[in-house]
Design a protein around this motif. Structure first.
Motif, PDB file in Angstrom:
ATOM      1  N   PRO A   1      35.760  34.659  45.203  1.00 34.75           N
ATOM      2  CA  PRO A   1      35.833  34.310  43.776  1.00 34.75           C
ATOM      3  C   PRO A   1      36.876  35.138  43.036  1.00 34.75           C
ATOM      4  O   PRO A   1      37.448  34.682  42.044  1.00 34.75           O
ATOM      5  N   PHE A   2      37.170  36.331  43.523  1.00 24.47           N
ATOM      6  CA  PHE A   2      38.156  37.171  42.854  1.00 24.47           C
ATOM      7  C   PHE A   2      39.579  36.690  43.141  1.00 24.47           C
ATOM      8  O   PHE A   2      40.455  36.767  42.276  1.00 24.47           O
ATOM      9  N   ASP A   3      39.795  36.141  44.342  1.00 22.23           N
ATOM     10  CA  ASP A   3      41.077  35.483  44.614  1.00 22.23           C
ATOM     11  C   ASP A   3      41.231  34.252  43.725  1.00 22.23           C
ATOM     12  O   ASP A   3      42.329  33.945  43.247  1.00 22.23           O
ATOM     13  N   GLN A   4      40.117  33.551  43.505  1.00 18.07           N
ATOM     14  CA  GLN A   4      40.158  32.373  42.641  1.00 18.07           C
ATOM     15  C   GLN A   4      40.499  32.757  41.207  1.00 18.07           C
ATOM     16  O   GLN A   4      41.306  32.082  40.548  1.00 18.07           O
ATOM     17  N   ILE A   5      39.899  33.835  40.727  1.00 16.69           N
ATOM     18  CA  ILE A   5      40.175  34.273  39.358  1.00 16.69           C
ATOM     19  C   ILE A   5      41.637  34.687  39.210  1.00 16.69           C
ATOM     20  O   ILE A   5      42.279  34.400  38.183  1.00 16.69           O
ATOM     21  N   ASN A   6      42.179  35.334  40.217  1.00 13.14           N
ATOM     22  CA  ASN A   6      43.604  35.700  40.164  1.00 13.14           C
ATOM     23  C   ASN A   6      44.477  34.457  40.067  1.00 13.14           C
ATOM     24  O   ASN A   6      45.502  34.463  39.371  1.00 13.14           O
ATOM     25  N   LYS A   7      44.081  33.391  40.748  1.00 13.44           N
ATOM     26  CA  LYS A   7      44.840  32.130  40.668  1.00 13.44           C
ATOM     27  C   LYS A   7      44.717  31.529  39.269  1.00 13.44           C
ATOM     28  O   LYS A   7      45.706  31.017  38.714  1.00 13.44           O
ATOM     29  N   ILE A   8      43.539  31.619  38.668  1.00 11.81           N
ATOM     30  CA  ILE A   8      43.341  31.128  37.300  1.00 11.81           C
ATOM     31  C   ILE A   8      44.178  31.938  36.317  1.00 11.81           C
ATOM     32  O   ILE A   8      44.796  31.393  35.397  1.00 11.81           O
ATOM     33  N   ILE A   9      44.195  33.254  36.509  1.00 11.16           N
ATOM     34  CA  ILE A   9      45.007  34.120  35.650  1.00 11.16           C
ATOM     35  C   ILE A   9      46.482  33.741  35.743  1.00 11.16           C
ATOM     36  O   ILE A   9      47.178  33.625  34.721  1.00 11.16           O
ATOM     37  N   ASP A  10      46.958  33.535  36.961  1.00 12.57           N
ATOM     38  CA  ASP A  10      48.363  33.146  37.162  1.00 12.57           C
ATOM     39  C   ASP A  10      48.680  31.849  36.427  1.00 12.57           C
ATOM     40  O   ASP A  10      49.746  31.700  35.825  1.00 12.57           O
TER      41      ASP A  10
END
Length: 357
Positions: free
Chosen positions: A122-131
């Motif tokens: 989920p933290f990789d997913q959040i980084n993608k959302i941030i990007d």
């Protein structure tokens, strides 16, 4: 199949891979499906010297039993476990033997040298959302989350990013508020600065241009219709959640049309399904069975090499493609896979998006 030490003999002339899966308790059906995916990879393997042994993590297993089985089998690779708490439990055992572990868990904080976490963090997913938010120059960001440790960890990640000055407001919804529908509606109304007069004029709510919604399936299913009721237009306001949205019920929820989420890009799923149906036609495959198949194919190749996996990585033998799906294993336990943003369509389908529209 191992879940105890009974009748287990030392194996000397075979290359062993030990698979840790739950075959009892509430996760046993998942363990069974993953084993079928492993079996499918084994059936396709031409290396008959490689043998797979299974250890049941469904019960409150004894770490000493696992340690003794590893001593007897001397596996070149450990696949699993499924759950993060079991990975934490086996870490002291694994560290004694220096065996590479390919785990299904999605908690990337547990990855380290020798332990590769292959679930979609989920933290990789959040980084993608941030990007995505940075790329699309979002300026009015709202954050809605269930009030638990997970939600606060996600918010901390976002607040430590380039978005910190762009977060207009946040709200953590505790269990008491969630169960009281009137309080829930009032909390979201205040968060959205909802104006009933604007509602009468059929104007969309423009309080935010980007909303991040964090929670489980039931949480999102309860909140999404309320956001729509308070005039959040998902054409004008990006609503993002994690890959929890890739759920049949949520994909067909009308209030989530145009909602977006990150997900690992997979190709040739139909090709995998054909392979699956040739052997396991009575059951459906899913993303976890495909992942188990990919991991098993990679494990067979890694185990068949004369040098250990760490040296394979140092030699540049760390890139794998299974049915065209790519994995890059790094020495620090990180596994890189392509991630894209998907949008939910009117018919419950998903479409990969490449722009900010």
């Amino acid at each position: 199949f191992y879940n105890s030490l009974s009748n287990s003999n030392k194996v000397n002339n075979e290359i062993n891979i030990l698979v840790l899966l739950p075959f009892s308790n509430k996760y046993r059906s998942i363990g069974k499906k993953i084993r079928r995916a492993v079996d499918l990879a084994v059936l396709q393997s031409k290396n008959k010297n490689i043998k797979f042994a299974y250890f049941n993590t469904g019960n409150d297993f004894n770490s000493n039993d696992l340690e003794l089985i590893i001593e007897k089998l001397n596996p070149k690779i450990v696949i699993g476990p499924l759950l993060r708490e079991n990975l934490i439990k086996i870490k002291p055992v694994i560290s004694k033997f220096n065996i590479p572990v390919f785990s299904f868990t999605n908690d990337s904080s547990l990855s380290e040298k020798g332990i590769w976490v292959l679930g979609f963090s989920p933290f990789d997913q959040i980084n993608k959302i941030i990007d995505y938010a940075i790329k699309c120059k979002k300026e009015k960001i709202g954050f809605i989350s269930i009030d638990d440790d997970y939600g606060h960890r996600i918010y901390d990640l976002i607040s430590d990013s380039e978005l910190i000055g762009l977060i207009k407001d946040k709200i953590f919804i505790n269990n008491q508020t969630f169960k009281n529908k009137e309080n829930l509606r009032n909390s979201l109304s205040n968060f959205l600065n909802y104006n009933e007069n604007n509602n009468k004029d059929l104007l969309s709510n423009d309080e935010y241009d980007f909303i991040i919604l964090i929670g489980n399936r039931n949480f999102i299913l309860s909140l999404a219709p309320i956001l729509t009721y308070y005039d959040v237009d998902l054409v004008k306001t990006d609503l993002f959640a994690t890959s929890v949205l890739n759920d049949k019920t949520l994909l067909n929820e009308h209030s989530l049309i145009n909602a977006k989420f990150p997900f690992i890009s997979e190709i040739n799923i139909n090709e995998f399904n054909k392979l699956w149906n040739l052997v396991w036609f009575e059951t459906e495959s899913d993303h976890l069975t495909r992942l188990a198949y990919y991991i098993s194919k990679i494990s067979i190749w890694v185990a068949s090499q004369d040098i250990n996996f760490e040296n394979q990585i140092k030699n540049g033998q760390n890139k794998f493609s299974i049915l065209g799906n790519r994995f890059i294993f790094n020495i620090n336990g990180n596994v890189v896979r392509p991630i894209n943003i998907y949008k939910i369509g009117k018919d419950g389908s998903t479409k990969k998006i490449n722009s900010c529209l």
